[in-house]
Scaffold this active site. Sequence first.
Site, short mmCIF file in Angstrom:
data_model
loop_
_atom_site.label_atom_id
_atom_site.label_comp_id
_atom_site.label_asym_id
_atom_site.label_seq_id
_atom_site.Cartn_x
_atom_site.Cartn_y
_atom_site.Cartn_z
N VAL A 122 0.84 -1.21 0.00
CA VAL A 122 0.00 0.00 0.00
C VAL A 122 0.87 1.26 0.00
O VAL A 122 0.67 2.18 -0.79
CB VAL A 122 -0.96 0.00 1.22
N GLU B 168 -7.67 2.32 2.03
CA GLU B 168 -7.15 2.08 0.68
C GLU B 168 -7.96 0.97 0.01
O GLU B 168 -8.31 -0.01 0.63
CB GLU B 168 -5.68 1.66 0.82
N PHE B 169 -8.22 1.14 -1.28
CA PHE B 169 -8.99 0.12 -2.01
C PHE B 169 -8.22 -0.46 -3.19
O PHE B 169 -8.80 -1.13 -4.04
CB PHE B 169 -10.32 0.72 -2.48
N ASN C 92 -14.47 -5.02 1.60
CA ASN C 92 -13.83 -6.33 1.43
C ASN C 92 -14.79 -7.48 1.79
O ASN C 92 -14.78 -8.53 1.15
CB ASN C 92 -12.54 -6.41 2.25
N GLY D 29 -13.57 -19.35 -9.18
CA GLY D 29 -12.16 -19.73 -9.05
C GLY D 29 -12.00 -20.81 -8.00
O GLY D 29 -12.98 -21.46 -7.62
N CYS E 13 -5.71 -9.70 2.18
CA CYS E 13 -6.74 -8.79 2.72
C CYS E 13 -8.10 -9.44 2.94
O CYS E 13 -8.65 -9.36 4.03
CB CYS E 13 -6.89 -7.60 1.78
N LYS F 251 -8.26 -11.95 5.88
CA LYS F 251 -7.95 -11.28 7.15
C LYS F 251 -9.07 -10.33 7.56
O LYS F 251 -9.52 -10.32 8.71
CB LYS F 251 -6.63 -10.52 6.98
N ARG G 136 0.45 -14.94 0.21
CA ARG G 136 -0.20 -14.92 1.52
C ARG G 136 -1.66 -15.35 1.38
O ARG G 136 -2.38 -14.85 0.52
CB ARG G 136 -0.12 -13.51 2.14
C1 UGA Z 1 -8.54 -6.68 -2.25
C2 UGA Z 1 -9.61 -5.67 -2.70
O1 UGA Z 1 -10.08 -6.01 -4.01
C3 UGA Z 1 -9.04 -4.25 -2.74
O2 UGA Z 1 -10.07 -3.33 -3.04
C4 UGA Z 1 -8.48 -3.92 -1.34
O3 UGA Z 1 -7.86 -2.64 -1.33
C5 UGA Z 1 -7.43 -4.97 -0.98
O4 UGA Z 1 -8.03 -6.28 -0.98
C6 UGA Z 1 -6.94 -4.62 0.41
O5 UGA Z 1 -7.76 -4.66 1.35
O6 UGA Z 1 -5.79 -4.19 0.55
P1 UGA Z 1 -6.45 -7.90 -3.43
O7 UGA Z 1 -6.20 -8.55 -2.12
O8 UGA Z 1 -5.31 -7.31 -4.17
O9 UGA Z 1 -7.52 -6.68 -3.24
O10 UGA Z 1 -7.13 -8.99 -4.33
P2 UGA Z 1 -8.42 -9.07 -5.27
O11 UGA Z 1 -8.12 -8.66 -6.64
O12 UGA Z 1 -9.57 -8.43 -4.59
O13 UGA Z 1 -8.65 -10.65 -5.27
C7 UGA Z 1 -8.97 -11.33 -4.06
C8 UGA Z 1 -9.24 -12.78 -4.32
O14 UGA Z 1 -10.43 -12.95 -5.08
C9 UGA Z 1 -8.13 -13.48 -5.11
O15 UGA Z 1 -7.91 -14.74 -4.55
C10 UGA Z 1 -8.71 -13.57 -6.52
O16 UGA Z 1 -8.20 -14.62 -7.27
C11 UGA Z 1 -10.18 -13.77 -6.21
N1 UGA Z 1 -11.09 -13.36 -7.30
C12 UGA Z 1 -11.22 -12.06 -7.64
C13 UGA Z 1 -11.84 -14.33 -7.95
O17 UGA Z 1 -11.75 -15.54 -7.63
N2 UGA Z 1 -12.70 -13.95 -8.93
C14 UGA Z 1 -12.85 -12.65 -9.30
O18 UGA Z 1 -13.68 -12.37 -10.20
C15 UGA Z 1 -12.09 -11.67 -8.65
#
Ligand code: UGA
Length: 434
Positions: free
Chosen positions: A18, A153-154, A210, A255, A262, A265, A330
């Site tokens: 971040v 943060e998002f 989240n 998936g 994130c 947690k 992670r």
């Molecule tokens: C997530 C949130 O999307 C962010 O908005 C947030 O800022 C971040 O956590 C955080 O709290 O710091 P991130 O952890 O980078 O972001 O990952 P995502 O892209 O959200 O994916 C999360 C999980 O969902 C992954 O395992 C991904 O493979 C899965 N996923 C995502 C799917 O299985 N299908 C989808 O269509 C999208």
Amino acid sequence: MSSTGNGAKVTVIGGGHVGLPTAVVLAHFGHEVVLAESDPARFEMLQRGESPIVETGLEELLSDALRLGTLRIARTAAEAVGEAEFVFLCVPTPQGNDGAVDLSFVEAVTDEIKESLRSGTIVVNKSTVPVGTAALLERVTQRIGIRVVSNPEFLREGSAVADSLHPDRIVVGADDPADAQKVGQLFAATGAPVIATDTTTAEAIKYAANAYLATKLSFVNALADLCETVGADVDALMAGLGHDKRIGFEFLRPGPGWGGSCLPKDTSALLQRAEVVGHDFALLRGAIAQNEDHMERVVQKVARASGGHLEGAPIAVWGLTFKAGTDDRRSSPATEITRRLVRAGARVSAYDPTVPDNTGESDLAGITVVPTAYEACRGARVVALLTEWGEFASLNFTKVAALMETPAVVDARNLLDPTTLRSLGFSYEGIGRT
Ligand code: UGA
């Protein structure tokens, strides 16, 4: 204070997933940024303009900012905050043993900087913290005239730079609306709407976002499971849902389960917090339980494809990171499923573009990591595709089939084309696909 000059003096504490994108993007917007990174190896890399994390476009912005002098790297938080008008806290808030958030990094850094902050500085908390933390921190800092603002943060890993340059919204929580306005103004160049509220609500928005995303994914994966039972096709089903603008296509890909640093947690922390205050958040508990079950279903799919058992079975795994575009493992469903395969007695050869072979890292104990996707398939009875790296879709599957003991694929990301694979003699199982 604008994107074209007269930038604000900003310090960012913590050069991780971040803090680093936040620092380089704020520098890109024309602010004078100091980034404090206490880890010596990371500090050295950052000084050289090298990114310690895999993140598209990050290294370019980092090098530009260092060359232009809009960004400076400091070793300690205390030395970085002296001149700052705004100090962003971007330190880890890992999960404690009881599921609650471990605030020790936030507390330690607040303690470290409090003597060096000048009066009037605004401390902006970006670390994900339990609802009510900003108010608690302010009790410590207000004695010395420091206000605490919450600015969750998002950004997503893998697209952190793009998400920071073009956020959907900026959320700022502050007791004083003037402080919220000042912090929102730092991001004026993004053109994003600013949601100004109190600190407690801003902190709640982060968890709500989240938890919603995780629940949406559990819903999607549960539907995919149902598709398998009733013989419906998940791809068409998702198209049918996604075109409805009220539902949308985002976060609609089935998936192996959701993971990362994130979502797991933050959902656990929110659930734990709800329990503490006597609120039964059954919906969220269900979403978390669905995710656990769903990962186990993938393990069982691999077992079925390998003839009904995993003991001694040679299994290839493609992908270990929690999603493509990052080197982060992670709470990765891919790594978790692979570990479950190993625990069930499988002999696993795994490949991931971000993991060096024979890495010896503790989360991969018992897994043989090899340097190519083809190498992983040598003698394998089943290949399990667990992370959606694009390179897996363009492999030569005739060669893959020739390397395997039996050509069988479990595609937990629905990345491959079942018709093509079946025509090459593969047995194919996706998630919710007919
Ligand atoms: C997530 C949130 O999307 C962010 O908005 C947030 O800022 C971040 O956590 C955080 O709290 O710091 P991130 O952890 O980078 O972001 O990952 P995502 O892209 O959200 O994916 C999360 C999980 O969902 C992954 O395992 C991904 O493979 C899965 N996923 C995502 C799917 O299985 N299908 C989808 O269509 C999208």
